[in-house]
Scaffold this active site. Structure first.
Site: not given
Ligand SMILES: NC(=O)c1ccc[n+]([C@@H]2O[C@H](COP(=O)([O-])OP(=O)(O)OC[C@H]3O[C@@H](n4cnc5c(N)ncnc54)[C@H](O)[C@@H]3O)[C@@H](O)[C@H]2O)c1
Length: 283
Positions: A120, A141, A153
């Protein structure tokens, strides 16, 4: 068409078990790796519980549930990653641990395999630098809970090859997800925008702009948010919100990312949200 038939998932926690579940549900074989049999058992139990809920809702048949579970292999041995075309690192968010783990993954994987990281907050460029072949690493992600959240992502480090990026996009689509390409900057897109908004809502409480309930209701019916930002803070965990704000403030050096004092104080008091029974709300 993705070239992936078998996926390695390294780390069987909240995110790893979710990613393993969506891969197996999409018909791919999965090798789920963690440090202990106990961690693997917890991961598989979480997957089985999540699939059970889908069976109860009528979204999945009992046979499909069994078939999904049968596509999962659990292991504590890196050698078992030799049969995968992509391995996704989903271990604890600690840079040194991830560097070490990515090196071990690379040594065990076939030479053409893609390596994903679900980090993250750690730079994909920095993680890639730990590898012999940094062009194979791409940020993937996923969002929590993985089976319910469509977004992935897809982050390119400075060294990520076009081929690795393309294969990652195709892979995410094959899981039924919506991949969005994002530059390698702290917080990527969603956390960069969402978490400062949550922090701002905490400033609003601190400044007595309104009650917790009223601020949340205002954002729900005035901002079109499915849940208010303070309830969202409780779901995410106030410690996690604080950690993200500190990463943003530290990496951009911009005071607009300063955490609200009330946020810091609630974390000091152990009022972390749903996981401790109290945050902005009681559970
Ligand atoms: N939880 C979220 O909402 C969320 C969302 C997006 C991304 N992430 C990221 O996903 C990653 C995992 O987060 P999580 O919430 O699933 O954490 P978690 O604590 O639930 O799970 C981490 C797992 O990693 C395992 N692990 C630790 N060291 C290991 C090693 N050396 N080899 C193999 N496994 C090891 C642990 O045993 C544990 O099962 C982190 O990088 C986090 O930043 C989390």
């Amino acid at each position: 068409m993705t070239d992936v038939q078998c996926v390695g998932v390294v780390g069987a926690g909240t995110m790893g078990s979710g990613i393993a579940q969506v891969c197996a549900a999409a018909g791919l074989d999965v090798v789920l790796l963690d440090v202990s049999e106990a961690a693997l058992e917890r991961g598989v139990a979480a997957i089985a519980a999540s699939l059970d809920k889908r069976v109860q809702k009528g979204a999945l048949s009992a046979q499909e549930k069994q078939a999904t579970l049968q596509r999962l292999q659990t292991t504590i041995r890196y050698e078992d990653l030799a049969r995968v075309q992509i391995a996704i690192e989903t271990a604890t968010e600690q840079p040194q641990l991830k560097f070490e783990l990515l090196r071990r993954m690379e040594s065990a994987l076939p030479s053409h395999a893609l390596i994903g990281s679900n980090t993250s907050s750690i730079s994909i460029t920095q993680l890639a630098a730990a590898l012999r072949e940094p062009s194979h690493l791409v940020g993937l992600h996923f969002f929590n809970p993985v089976p319910a959240m469509a977004l992935v992502e897809v982050i390119r480090g400075l060294q990520t090859s076009e081929d690795a990026y393309d294969r990652a996009m195709v892979f995410a689509r094959a899981l039924g997800k919506t991949p969005i390409p994002v530059a390698n900057r702290p917080g990527f897109v969603v956390n960069r925008i969402l978490i400062p908004m949550v922090n701002e809502a905490i400033f609003a409480v601190q400044e007595r702009l309104g009650s917790v309930d009223d601020i949340d209701t205002a954002m729900q019916i005035g901002g079109g948010h499915p849940i208010g930002p303070l309830r969202l803070a409780d779901v995410v965990g106030l410690d996690v919100v604080l950690a993200v704000m500190e990463v943003l403030q530290g990496s951009f050096g911009d005071n607009k990312y300063r955490p609200a004092f009330l946020l810091r104080e609630m974390v000091q008091a152990g009022l972390l949200g749903r996981k401790t029974g109290q945050g902005f709300y009681k559970y």
